[in-house]
Design an enzyme around this catalytic site. Structure first.
Site, PDB file in Angstrom:
ATOM      1  N   THR A  29      28.050  73.397 133.768  1.00 23.78           N
ATOM      2  CA  THR A  29      27.382  72.791 132.607  1.00 23.78           C
ATOM      3  C   THR A  29      25.857  72.772 132.680  1.00 23.78           C
ATOM      4  O   THR A  29      25.209  72.183 131.811  1.00 23.78           O
ATOM      5  CB  THR A  29      27.881  71.351 132.402  1.00 23.78           C
ATOM      6  OG1 THR A  29      27.635  70.601 133.599  1.00 23.78           O
ATOM      7  CG2 THR A  29      29.369  71.316 132.072  1.00 23.78           C
ATOM      8  N   TYR A  31      25.496  79.732 128.874  1.00 22.85           N
ATOM      9  CA  TYR A  31      26.486  78.656 128.971  1.00 22.85           C
ATOM     10  C   TYR A  31      27.476  78.719 127.803  1.00 22.85           C
ATOM     11  O   TYR A  31      28.694  78.760 128.003  1.00 22.85           O
ATOM     12  CB  TYR A  31      25.787  77.290 129.010  1.00 22.85           C
ATOM     13  CG  TYR A  31      26.719  76.124 128.780  1.00 22.85           C
ATOM     14  CD1 TYR A  31      27.714  75.806 129.692  1.00 22.85           C
ATOM     15  CD2 TYR A  31      26.607  75.339 127.621  1.00 22.85           C
ATOM     16  CE1 TYR A  31      28.581  74.739 129.473  1.00 22.85           C
ATOM     17  CE2 TYR A  31      27.465  74.282 127.398  1.00 22.85           C
ATOM     18  CZ  TYR A  31      28.448  73.978 128.321  1.00 22.85           C
ATOM     19  OH  TYR A  31      29.307  72.931 128.102  1.00 22.85           O
TER      20      TYR A  31
END
Length: 287
Positions: A61, A124
């Site tokens: 993350t 991401y």
């Protein structure tokens, strides 16, 4: 009794699951205990527990870091969900996988539903979207939930960061032109428990959106954190351009929750109400 394995069990969503799903036969595995990119290691957990469900809360993350660590982000966010899907297929386990609003570019208007075009702007978001696709191609017994701006009384998150910064500073600048919805991880954990209790049927598998109700900018979110916690600090709104980051964030990622509300008969709380609850729990922990 068959077990439910929670991967990423020491993250904030994993810890929330521990506190709200005490009646479930859950096994919480940290990233140290279960590397989700290590198929042989995961297989041993499957053999040991023969799980009915896998809840994958584990993810890479670090949004900005991912721009430089594409291989690592892909390993955890794309390749590992494929490994999980294959093992779930082999052991006939339901895979519940957590994804993100970062799959959206952020230039659309109106609420984003599950059919809205996903076009990530960074590594991401792209690796998370690729992870969704990988699962969908391998195993039909899956529920993928995209969520946004997750926070809780556990681990590191925006709420705890704001409160920490306020202890050392008189004023703070926060971006006001990125709009989405904060989501209390405890609320999401309760939804996951309800979905499991629901005895998922064939027509319930698939992709869902879940966040709290309402709309906020990061500035609005920070303002509410300080207002509701009676924290005295001067707060100033700034533009994204004034706070450059390596990865581009979606300017707009407010999701439509109609599908999940209808399918599982949910009443979703407003983000400010949930934030009050979180701040109260934080206060109790600190006392």
């Amino acid at each position: 009794m068959s077990k439910i394995i929670v991967l990423g069990g020491q993250g904030q969503l994993g810890q929330c699951l521990q506190s709200v799903c005490e009646d479930k036969a859950m096994v919480f595995l940290s990233s140290k205990e279960a590397d989700i990119s290590n198929e042989a290691q995961l297989e041993q957990w499957f053999i040991q527990y023969n799980p009915s469900h896998i809840i994958n809360c584990a993810a890479y993350t670090a949004v900005d870091k991912a721009e430089d660590e594409k291989e690592e982000a892909s390993k955890i966010n794309t390749i590992a969900p494929g490994i999980l899907a294959r093992l779930c297929k082999r052991f006939d386990a339901i895979l519940i996988h957590i994804s993100t609003d970062f799959v959206f570019e952020g230039n659309q208007t109106g609420l984003l539903d599950e059919t809205s075009i996903a076009n990530p702007t960074g590594v991401y978001g792209q690796t998370k979207l690729d992870g969704e696709t990988t699962i969908q191609q391998i195993w039909n017994k899956h529920i993928i939930i995209r969520t946004s701006w997750l926070y809780s009384e556990y681990a590191n998150n925006f709420v705890k960061t704001m409160l920490r910064l306020a202890q050392d500073r008189d004023e703070l600048q926060v971006v006001a032109d990125q709009v989405g919805t904060p989501t209390y991880a405890r609320d999401l954990a309760e939804v996951l428990c309800k979905i499991i209790d629901n005895n998922i049927t064939e027509d319930e598998y698939g992709l869902y959106h879940y966040s709290n109700e309402g709309v906020a900018s990061w500035y609005d979110f920070a303002y509410a954190v300080f207002e509701l916690s009676n924290t005295n600090i001067r707060l100033f709104p700034i533009k994204t351009a004034d706070f450059p980051t390596k990865a581009k964030r979606p300017a707009y990622s407010v999701m439509d929750k109609s599908k999940i509300k209808k399918q599982f008969n949910l009443v979703i709380p407003n983000w400010r109400d949930s934030l009050k609850n979180c701040l109260q729990r934080l206060k109790e922990i600190q006392n």
